[in-house]
Enzyme design. Structure first.
Site, PDB file in Angstrom:
ATOM      1  N   ARG A 116       0.852  -1.310   0.094  1.00  0.00           N
ATOM      2  CA  ARG A 116      -0.057  -0.113   0.002  1.00  0.00           C
ATOM      3  C   ARG A 116       0.756   0.997   0.099  1.00  0.00           C
ATOM      4  O   ARG A 116       0.365   2.302  -0.180  1.00  0.00           O
ATOM      5  CB  ARG A 116      -0.931   0.125   1.044  1.00  0.00           C
ATOM      6  CG  ARG A 116      -2.097  -0.850   0.841  1.00  0.00           C
ATOM      7  CD  ARG A 116      -2.932  -1.075   2.207  1.00  0.00           C
ATOM      8  NE  ARG A 116      -3.738   0.092   2.695  1.00  0.00           N
ATOM      9  CZ  ARG A 116      -4.133   0.591   3.417  1.00  0.00           C
ATOM     10  NH1 ARG A 116      -4.050  -0.144   4.604  1.00  0.00           N
ATOM     11  NH2 ARG A 116      -4.846   1.769   3.558  1.00  0.00           N
TER      12      ARG A 116
ATOM     13  N   THR B 227       1.365 -13.192  12.561  1.00  0.00           N
ATOM     14  CA  THR B 227       2.552 -12.716  13.493  1.00  0.00           C
ATOM     15  C   THR B 227       3.416 -13.478  14.424  1.00  0.00           C
ATOM     16  O   THR B 227       4.376 -13.379  14.618  1.00  0.00           O
ATOM     17  CB  THR B 227       1.809 -11.552  14.272  1.00  0.00           C
ATOM     18  OG1 THR B 227       0.700 -11.699  15.161  1.00  0.00           O
ATOM     19  CG2 THR B 227       1.757 -10.174  13.380  1.00  0.00           C
TER      20      THR B 227
END
Ligand code: UD1
Ligand code: CA
Length: 450
Positions: free
Chosen positions: A18, A84
């Site tokens: 992004r 994660t």
């Protein structure tokens, strides 16, 4: 943090699409340093003596930045992006070497302060097995919610997996976590991927710790400190927040700024005592300013050292490798690059001084150019102590002007000038008496003839 050992694992595997950039997200900069550099510096400042950075596959550029910043850091590669917890376990070998405290930080959250990491470590020292950094964002959407059981943290629910009631919780997970070294690996190994994203969530460590009867704790931070960066707009917001913090620190350290909101600092900008910085000054990385120096308006400095009582600008540009000595003066529209300006020397107007030395007390006249580049290589110019370079001279490097020598205005100097000599490198003046009057007479005659 006493004698407790600490390992910080920095997750830097995000590809950051992004950002719309070829540069990986964590190599973007705020305050003149990469996002990664900020996080590693915070970990170091919180006395984390060991560091591990988890990078994405093939990310040689990120690994190179880690090596540059922290040659001792372990680099672990997360071969696929599976969450994660999976990322943290990429550093399993380093974790298995043991540490009392394990901090997990995200490389895209650069404004984290060492004091906050200290507070998280203190909670571990008091007996918690898992410490989560919480915050209350203006807009909680997208964040994991901290589900409390009285004052204890019972679980973190990712938004995609949360019930409506859980989504109403305003206390969110900032992403940073501290784990007690003794239980970290066994907890991490129990994490599964039975959730909406089919990822191994680090956040599941909270509920698992509670199930094992271990203590969990929450430390709260300000939103500004934990803002994560996914877009260029967020990068700019983080820069603004960091600039506020750096300006405040400079003011608290005694720097005088008339309009601090117009001054741009780097995380490593260093000021002595009683420095004055006028409006609209930009400090790139690697600048040190000595006591009582004044940086006048609209100057741009990077990689430069400014001596005590020196005066820079207005409109001066100091490029890397520049050292300005005590009491020296660098005036408007003067550019310095790899230039050593010794004590009391002056270059007050419109000059380029590149790859050179200007000796103590020397004077560089307006418009002087150090011609340092021959189209292939850069060469050095040396101007001796007390020398005087007349205005609009070109010193063609390599060249040496001796101590106390004079160079006449408008000279092009290609040969060395001995100490105390006068060098003139220009065409001798010719005066033709009455010439202009004769021209005017001729023109007048022309007009009458029509
Ligand atoms: C994460 C937290 C969420 C928290 C939010 C704060 C989890 C499951 N959720 O959500 O509770 O509110 O951060 O910003 O931890 N990463 C890897 N490898 C992976 C996945 C992620 O290295 O496989 C890195 C990313 O590059 C990033 C960080 O871990 O730096 C967080 O990952 P991301 O997917 O952005 O997590 P969030 O959904 O934002
Ligand atoms: Ca994120």
């Amino acid at each position: 943090m006493g004698a407790r050992t600490c390992l910080t694992i920095v997750l830097a595997a995000g590809e950051g699409t992004r950002m719309r950039s070829r540069l990986p997200k964590v190599l973007h900069q705020v305050g003149g340093q990469t996002l990664l550099a900020h996080v590693l510096a915070a970990a170091r400042a919180a006395d984390s003596e060991r560091l591990a950075v988890v990078v994405g596959p093939g990310r040689e550029d990120v690994a190179a930045e880690v090596k540059r910043l922290a040659p001792d850091a372990a680099i672990a590669v997360q071969s696929e992006r599976r969450g994660t917890a999976h990322a943290v376990l990429a550093a399993r070998k380093t974790i298995a070497q043991g540490a009392d405290d394990i901090l997990v930080a995200f490389a895209d959250t650069p404004l984290i302060r060492p004091q906050t990491l200290d507070r998280m470590r203190a909670a571990l020292a008091e007996g918690a097995a898992v410490v989560v950094l919480g915050f209350r964002p203006r807009d909680p959407s997208g964040y994991g919610r901290l589900v409390m059981d009285g004052t204890a943290l019972s679980a973190i629910r990712e938004e995609k997996d949360a019930s409506e009631a859980e989504r109403a919780i305003t206390l969110c997970n900032a992403g940073l976590m501290a784990l007690a070294g003794g239980s970290a690996l066994s907890l991490l190994d129990k994490i599964g991927c039975g959730n909406a994203k089919r990822e191994f969530y680090l956040t599941d460590v909270v509920a698992l710790a509670r199930a094992d009867g271990l203590r969990t704790a929450v430390i709260e931070a300000e939103e500004d400190e934990v803002r994560g960066i996914n877009t260029k707009a967020q990068l700019a917001e983080a820069e603004a927040a960091l600039q506020q913090r750096l300006r405040r620190a400079a003011l608290e350290a005694g720097v005088t700024m008339i309009a601090p909101e117009t001054v741009y600092l780097s995380a490593d900008t260093a000021f002595g005592e009683d420095v004055v910085v006028e409006p609209y000054v930009v400090f790139g990385p690697g600048v040190r300013v000595g006591d009582r120096a004044v940086i006048h308006a609209f100057s741009h400095l990077a990689g430069a050292q400014v001596g005590e009582e020196a005066s820079i600008g207005p409109y001066a540009r100091l490029r890397p490798g520049t050292v300005v000595g005590r009491g020296a003066r660098v005036g408007n529209f003067v550019e310095l690059k790899a230039a050593v300006i010794e004590a009391g020397a002056k270059a007050n107007h419109l000059s380029y001084i590149g790859d050179g030395r200007v000796g103590e007390g020397a004077n560089i006249g307006a418009g002087t150019i150090f011609c340092n580049y021959d189209g292939a290589r850069k060469h050095h110019t040396d101007v001796g102590k007390g020398a005087f370079i007349g205005s609009n001279s070109a010193l063609v490097a390599p060249v040496t002007i001796g101590d106390g020598a004079y160079v006449g205005s408008g000279s092009v100097i290609t040969d060395d000038v001995p100490a105390d000599a006068l060098a003139l490198g220009r065409v001798k003046q010719v005066v033709k008496e009455g010439w202009a009057q004769r021209l005017r007479n001729l023109k007048g005659a022309g007009k009458n003839s029509t």
